[in-house]
Design an enzyme around this catalytic site. Structure first.
Site, PDB file in Angstrom:
ATOM      1  CD  GLU A  54      -2.501   1.039   2.863  1.00  0.00           C
ATOM      2  OE1 GLU A  54      -3.478   1.650   3.097  1.00  0.00           O
ATOM      3  OE2 GLU A  54      -2.245  -0.027   3.581  1.00  0.00           O
ATOM      4  CE  LYS A 125      -7.295   1.159   3.407  1.00  0.00           C
ATOM      5  NZ  LYS A 125      -5.973   1.254   4.313  1.00  0.00           N
ATOM      6  CB  CYS A 158      -4.600  -1.973   4.359  1.00  0.00           C
ATOM      7  SG  CYS A 158      -3.994  -1.989   6.006  1.00  0.00           S
TER       8      CYS A 158
END
Length: 296
Positions: A54, A125, A158
């Site tokens: 990330e 995300k 994540c």
């Protein structure tokens, strides 16, 4: 020193590599140069798909939104996206990598998929963690599935992994593999003698959806924030194919992309299949999104 974790047997199928590395916040040119060296390393060892962490180009712990905005780039026309696309074309590989994306005045914690033919697509995300809420907008592109010669690829980043809906929407759209650029940090109350919560969640998501999942975490401590490493690659049956690995050095993990094995893993026994057994008469098969599921 770079450690290598490579299967001893010959790898006839395409190979995914997860690069565990240490970006440094603000050192974008150096981070990109290092990432390309590691992509080259993975390609030399047979990888067809390389996953980076990330925010691999910028680092993670921004001091404020101005710093994040300065480091972010347009996607796919920014210098980092073009550098990764050039490497993918030159090496004949696909790359999934986390990047800070600037869209006019908005910022997104994004991941880019590039391949030998250029830019394939972008994921933003969906679930922001902690101080990310001060810098980024929540993703607005849903859970796209990208069709590639290696299989149907989805992306999560994540904290997205804490939400089973992300993996389920990937699976119901026909994904074979989910690539996870991540910056996992220690969880409150984590026992020292137990696996990281993130690895447990990854194994559970892979098993309950029949998906291969490839997670590339970063290492190091940045502005006081520790990152736990423990990158891993999980098969569609939920069991690790490579990793989790140590948290204190750079490492590249490798595993075969065996789509037949991944799809077969959805059959738990002669009677049960993790996707066919969903009670779609009880709950919406696409979780209310209205998207049509892809044929399996």
């Amino acid at each position: 020193m770079l450690q290598r974790n490579h299967a001893e047997r010959g790898l006839a199928s395409p190979v995914v590599a997860c690069v565990q590395m240490e970006p440094h916040v603000g050192e974008k040119q150096a981070n990109v140069a290092r990432s390309i060296k590691l992509i080259e390393e993975a390609a030399e060892h047979g990888a067809s798909l390389v996953v980076l962490p990330e925010l691999a180009n910028t680092g993670y712990v921004f001091s404020d939104r101005d710093e994040a905005f300065t480091l972010a780039e347009d996607v796919p026309s920014g210098e980092t996206a073009l550098a990764w696309a050039d490497a993918a074309q030159r090496l004949g590989v696909h790359v999934v990598a986390g990047i800070a994306e600037r869209d006019r005045v908005r910022l997104y914690n994004s991941a880019l998929l590039v391949g030998p033919s250029g830019i394939v697509g972008t994921y933003r995300k969906l679930h922001l963690w902690n101080n990310e809420n001060l810098f980024f907008e929540p993703g607005n592109k849903g859970v796209p599935v990208f069709h590639t010669p290696l299989g149907r690829i989805a992306i999560a980043i994540c904290y997205d992994g804490w939400f089973p809906e992300v993996y389920r929407l990937a699976a119901t759209q026909g994904a074979d593999l989910v690539c996870v650029p991540t910056n996992w940090v220690p969880m409150q109350g984590q026992p020292a003698d137990q696996p990281a919560m993130a690895t447990t969640l990854t194994m559970a998501a892979a098993h309950s959806n029949g998906l291969m999942v490839a997670c590339a975490n970063r290492i190091g401590t940045e502005r006081g924030q520790l990152f736990v490493g423990q990158s891993l690659i999980v098969g569609g049956d939920g069991w690790p194919l490579a990793g989790p690995v140590s948290s204190d050095h750079e490492e590249i993990l490798y595993a075969e992309i065996d789509l037949n094995r991944t799809r077969a893993g959805r059959n738990l026994n002669p009677f049960n299949h993790v996707l066919r057994d969903r009670r779609t008469d009880v709950y919406d098969p696409m979780l209310g999104t209205g998207w049509p599921p892809s044929p399996s």
